[in-house]
Structures are given as C-alpha cells and as structure tokens.
Design an enzyme around this catalytic site. Sequence first.
Site, PDB file in Angstrom:
ATOM      1  N   TRP A 102      37.756  33.233  35.971  1.00  0.00           N
ATOM      2  CA  TRP A 102      36.560  32.174  36.308  1.00  0.00           C
ATOM      3  C   TRP A 102      36.383  31.343  35.154  1.00  0.00           C
ATOM      4  CZ3 TRP A 102      35.648  31.969  40.966  1.00  0.00           C
ATOM      5  CH2 TRP A 102      35.951  33.326  41.854  1.00  0.00           C
ATOM      6  N   ASP A 172      28.162  31.328  32.317  1.00  0.00           N
ATOM      7  CA  ASP A 172      28.346  31.396  33.588  1.00  0.00           C
ATOM      8  C   ASP A 172      28.063  32.971  33.780  1.00  0.00           C
ATOM      9  OD1 ASP A 172      28.924  32.342  36.265  1.00  0.00           O
ATOM     10  OD2 ASP A 172      31.135  31.809  36.080  1.00  0.00           O
ATOM     11  N   LYS A 196      25.713  38.706  43.592  1.00  0.00           N
ATOM     12  CA  LYS A 196      25.747  40.147  42.856  1.00  0.00           C
ATOM     13  C   LYS A 196      24.643  40.752  42.362  1.00  0.00           C
ATOM     14  CE  LYS A 196      29.664  37.080  41.617  1.00  0.00           C
ATOM     15  NZ  LYS A 196      30.956  37.831  42.139  1.00  0.00           N
TER      16      LYS A 196
HETATM   17  N1  PMP Z   1      31.881  32.898  38.226  1.00  0.00           N
HETATM   18  C1  PMP Z   1      32.244  34.314  38.232  1.00  0.00           C
HETATM   19  C2  PMP Z   1      31.813  34.812  37.171  1.00  0.00           C
HETATM   20  C3  PMP Z   1      32.285  34.695  39.647  1.00  0.00           C
HETATM   21  O1  PMP Z   1      32.269  36.207  39.543  1.00  0.00           O
HETATM   22  C4  PMP Z   1      32.187  34.020  40.827  1.00  0.00           C
HETATM   23  C5  PMP Z   1      32.426  34.815  41.949  1.00  0.00           C
HETATM   24  N2  PMP Z   1      33.054  35.971  42.142  1.00  0.00           N
HETATM   25  C6  PMP Z   1      32.404  32.481  40.632  1.00  0.00           C
HETATM   26  C7  PMP Z   1      31.978  31.989  39.338  1.00  0.00           C
HETATM   27  C8  PMP Z   1      32.117  31.781  41.810  1.00  0.00           C
HETATM   28  O2  PMP Z   1      31.092  31.943  42.506  1.00  0.00           O
HETATM   29  P1  PMP Z   1      31.011  31.148  43.856  1.00  0.00           P
HETATM   30  O3  PMP Z   1      31.875  31.710  44.905  1.00  0.00           O
HETATM   31  O4  PMP Z   1      29.561  31.360  44.352  1.00  0.00           O
HETATM   32  O5  PMP Z   1      31.207  29.684  43.490  1.00  0.00           O
END
Ligand code: PMP
Length: 361
Positions: A102, A172, A196
């Site tokens: 991420w 994040d 989550k």
């Molecule tokens: N950052 C983290 C730490 C994540 O776990 C995720 C999704 N698993 C995201 C960003 C992306 O999130 P989204 O699909 O809601 O854009």
Amino acid sequence: MTRAWNFSAGPAALPEAVLRRAQQDMLDWNGSGASVMELSHRGKRFMALAAEAEASLRRLLSVPEGYKVLFLQGGATQHFAQIPMNLAGPGDHADYIVTGHWGEKAVREASPYIDARIAATSVADDYLKLPPRDTWKLSPGAAYVHYTPNETIHGVEFRDIPDVGDVPLVADLSSSILSEPLDVSRFGLIYAGAQKNIGPSGLVVMIVRDDLLARAGRPMAKIFRYAEHAANDSMLNTPNTWGWYLAGLTFAWLEAQGGLVAMGETNARKATVLYETIDGSNGFYRSPVEVSARSRMNVPFTLHDAALDAVFLAESEAAGFLALKGHKAVGGMRASLYNAVSLDAVNELVKFMRDFAARHG
Ligand code: PMP
C-alpha cells in the site's frame, strides 16, 4: 443461521451487534418510517446522526482541538492522489516511507501531483522488516512524510509513531485505525478506508489539522478540496449516508466495549494467541515477518508444505472459517484480526490449526 468465523482482510467482519441493529433499523429507522438510506442527508434526523458519529469518533481517539474530522468517499486509494493535491503546491516534494504494497501504491498515485521521494523502503527485505528510523533519508523542505502504520498484505506494523520533527506526518491507517489508542496530535493527517475497522467500503474517515487545509496551492475542482469538505461538514455533495450510519453504530459499539484501551488489550491478546500457535508449531506453521515488525491486525503465515495449502483452506472453510487465503503477493494464509473478530474466534482458529497440524504433520 450460522455466522462464520470471519478472518477477511477487508471488507471485513463487522460487530454482530451492529449488524443486528442495522437489520432492526432497516425498514424504519429512528421512527422515521423509512430506512436511513432513504432519507435526505440534510434532514434533521440524519444531521443529528452525523454529528453524533463524529462526536463519538472524537471521544474514542481523544481528537485534540484544531483538527477536522471528515467523512469522505473514494476509498483510501483516491486519497493517495488527493492528499498531495491538498497538502502541497506545484514544485513541492514529499517523503514516503514504503513498507509494503500500500505504501508503494501511495507513491504511484501521488506521483502525478508531487515529487514523491522514497525516503526509506524495506523492499530489499521483501517487506518482512521495517526500515529503522535512523536509516530514513528525509529531505529538507518536504511538504509532508507519508507512511503506512500497518501494511495489510505484508503484515508489518509500526509499534511506535516515528518522529519526523516539524514536518506533518501523514498516515494511511486503513487497517489499524481504532485498534488501540492513538496520539492524534502527532499527526498532520490520518485517513482510513472504512471497510476493516469501521464499517462498509465506500467511506473514508479523515482527521486533518486545520492549518493544513489552507495549503492546497493549485487550481482544482471544489470536490477535490478538503477545505471545502471541511467547510461543509462533509456534505459538499451527498455523502455515503449508509456508511456514515454504520460507522456511527460501530463507534458506539467501541465505546460500549470500553473504548480503545480495552480494544487494544483484546487485540494484543488475540495476536499473541495466534503468533504463539504459529511459533509453537515446530515449524508446521511459519510467520515470515520479523518478530518486532509483526502486525496485530493482519497475520500472514505459511504451512511447512505448500501442497497442504489447498487442504488447509478446504478444511478450514468446512469448519466454518472464512477468508484465510493469503494475498497472492505473499501466498500462504492470512488471518485478519480486526476489532470485530473476537478472542473466541481466534481461540477457535488456533484450536483448528493445532488439530490440522496433528493430523497432517
Ligand atoms: N491502504 C491500506 C493499508 C489498505 O489495506 C487498503 C485496502 N486493503 C487500501 C489502502 C486501499 O483501500 P481502498 O480499496 O478503499 O481504496
């Protein structure tokens, strides 16, 4: 009806009490004669709900004065791009700490809008460790430092908030927000996709320091501008009312559980039970992540013989466990232990794992 023991990485388990309450409210919410999804966000009833959800979140995280709480859309991914648009102007640069999938994606999405410099990365260690703070190459004059406190796929988590001096720290927190107390005053901006630890996907919760809202120094549509969302109490356009409602129920549930101190203790216990089972399995199970970097929320693990993976998944599913397959980038298994996953669920899982190891070892 049977509810599975759900270890999904996200969208993930929600507290059963929250789902039951939503079920009860579905046709007639709050005496309105309609579902919460069928009512104007500008109506008195919804406005009261929205304000209480925010107040509850502020209490949970002890959000200090001088921070706005926003209920946004677009997923965390959209904000990978929108954060540099809002926190920097043309020609600015920012530092990124990359400790997994991420963090990589955050850099990629930010790059059209800012000179996103990788100040530290653990890619050479396959993201199984965290780069020590004294190895970070922070650049003078950075608009902000971005990091991912918990990497959902690689299962690595910072246990301390890094010190980056006066530069605003941006986090994040998608996969660890509300899992334990957090000192919000250490951050310039934190954000999290809801799916989550908060509620359904499609909602992003952001907490941002007031002074940073004035920064956005380039022309952009109002809808991209956090300051506009803040000035309009996150109702610049129609918000995700359903997500906001469920988030409010989850926040109230967390407060009823004793808040984040209690959640932090339970979450630590859950992670310990699972890691002890993995480490005590005489090599049948293995956690690839360095001990000091192990995530409390997402626990990837492998079986000593990958040929058993499919058997493990089939047997675990038949036994009522959901979503234990690891992410394809890492392989093996992954158990996600968010707030709504109870200690009972983890105890059931480790019982199954011990039994499986005894039968297949
Ligand atoms: N950052 C983290 C730490 C994540 O776990 C995720 C999704 N698993 C995201 C960003 C992306 O999130 P989204 O699909 O809601 O854009």
